[in-house]
Design a protein around this motif. Structure first.
Motif, PDB file in Angstrom:
ATOM      1  N   ILE A 193      36.548 110.277 172.142  1.00  0.00           N
ATOM      2  CA  ILE A 193      35.124 110.037 172.355  1.00  0.00           C
ATOM      3  C   ILE A 193      34.355 110.848 171.315  1.00  0.00           C
ATOM      4  N   GLU A 194      33.623 110.139 170.465  1.00  0.00           N
ATOM      5  CA  GLU A 194      32.822 110.775 169.420  1.00  0.00           C
ATOM      6  C   GLU A 194      31.388 110.877 169.930  1.00  0.00           C
ATOM      7  N   VAL A 195      30.923 112.107 170.107  1.00  0.00           N
ATOM      8  CA  VAL A 195      29.622 112.363 170.721  1.00  0.00           C
ATOM      9  C   VAL A 195      28.679 112.993 169.706  1.00  0.00           C
ATOM     10  N   GLY A 196      27.423 112.527 169.702  1.00  0.00           N
ATOM     11  CA  GLY A 196      26.416 113.074 168.806  1.00  0.00           C
ATOM     12  C   GLY A 196      26.440 112.388 167.453  1.00  0.00           C
ATOM     13  N   ALA A 243      28.422 115.861 165.299  1.00  0.00           N
ATOM     14  CA  ALA A 243      29.293 115.124 166.208  1.00  0.00           C
ATOM     15  C   ALA A 243      30.482 115.972 166.630  1.00  0.00           C
ATOM     16  N   TYR A 280      36.086 114.395 171.398  1.00  0.00           N
ATOM     17  CA  TYR A 280      36.803 114.781 172.611  1.00  0.00           C
ATOM     18  C   TYR A 280      38.044 113.906 172.717  1.00  0.00           C
ATOM     19  N   LYS A 319      32.290 105.615 170.800  1.00  0.00           N
ATOM     20  CA  LYS A 319      31.256 106.360 170.076  1.00  0.00           C
ATOM     21  C   LYS A 319      29.995 106.421 170.929  1.00  0.00           C
ATOM     22  N   LEU A 320      29.508 107.639 171.137  1.00  0.00           N
ATOM     23  CA  LEU A 320      28.288 107.873 171.913  1.00  0.00           C
ATOM     24  C   LEU A 320      27.331 108.718 171.062  1.00  0.00           C
ATOM     25  N   ILE A 334      24.049 110.695 172.658  1.00  0.00           N
ATOM     26  CA  ILE A 334      24.186 111.747 173.665  1.00  0.00           C
ATOM     27  C   ILE A 334      24.432 113.076 172.961  1.00  0.00           C
ATOM     28  N   VAL A 375      25.773 116.730 172.223  1.00  0.00           N
ATOM     29  CA  VAL A 375      27.060 117.363 172.552  1.00  0.00           C
ATOM     30  C   VAL A 375      26.926 118.274 173.763  1.00  0.00           C
ATOM     31  N   PHE A 423      26.925 116.188 176.882  1.00  0.00           N
ATOM     32  CA  PHE A 423      28.228 115.604 177.174  1.00  0.00           C
ATOM     33  C   PHE A 423      29.217 116.657 177.660  1.00  0.00           C
ATOM     34  N   ASP A 424      29.113 117.868 177.156  1.00  0.00           N
ATOM     35  CA  ASP A 424      29.972 118.955 177.647  1.00  0.00           C
ATOM     36  C   ASP A 424      29.834 119.125 179.156  1.00  0.00           C
TER      37      ASP A 424
END
Length: 86
Positions: free
Chosen positions: A29-32, A36, A39, A71-72, A75, A77, A80-81
C-alpha cells in the motif's frame, strides 16, 4: 482471565511485528504523495477486519511479483498509520 488477557496482548504484539517486518506480505500500500510511505501488508488480515480493504483488494490483480499494489495518494501517512494500527 489473566491468561486470556496475556494471549490477546501477545497476539496484538505478534500482528504488529508482522506488519513492521513485512514478512510474506502480499499487498503493498503506497500512501501519500511527496513523502509517500510503502506498507507491506497481509491481505487476509486487513480483509477480515475491513470491508473497505476487502473490496479494494478484490478489485486489484497481482503483479509479476505476486503482490497487489494499492495506491492511496490522498491519505496522509500520519493518518494511515493510525488506521492501519487500529
Amino acid at each position: 482471565m489473566k491468561k486470556e488477557t496475556q494471549f490477546y496482548d501477545r497476539l496484538s504484539s505478534d500482528l504488529t511485528q508482522l506488519l513492521e517486518s513485512g514478512i510474506n506480505y502480499d499487498v503493498s500500500i503506497e500512501v501519500g504523495e511527496e513523502d509517500a510511505n510503502i506498507y507491506k501488508v497481509h491481505s487476509i488480515i486487513l480483509q477480515s477486519r475491513s470491508p473497505y480493504f476487502k473490496k479494494k483488494f478484490d478489485e486489484i490483480t497481482f503483479n509479476d511479483d505476486h503482490v497487489k499494489v494499492l495506491k492511496l495518494p490522498n491519505i496522509p501517512v500520519k493518518v494511515f498509520d493510525v488506521i492501519i494500527k487500529q
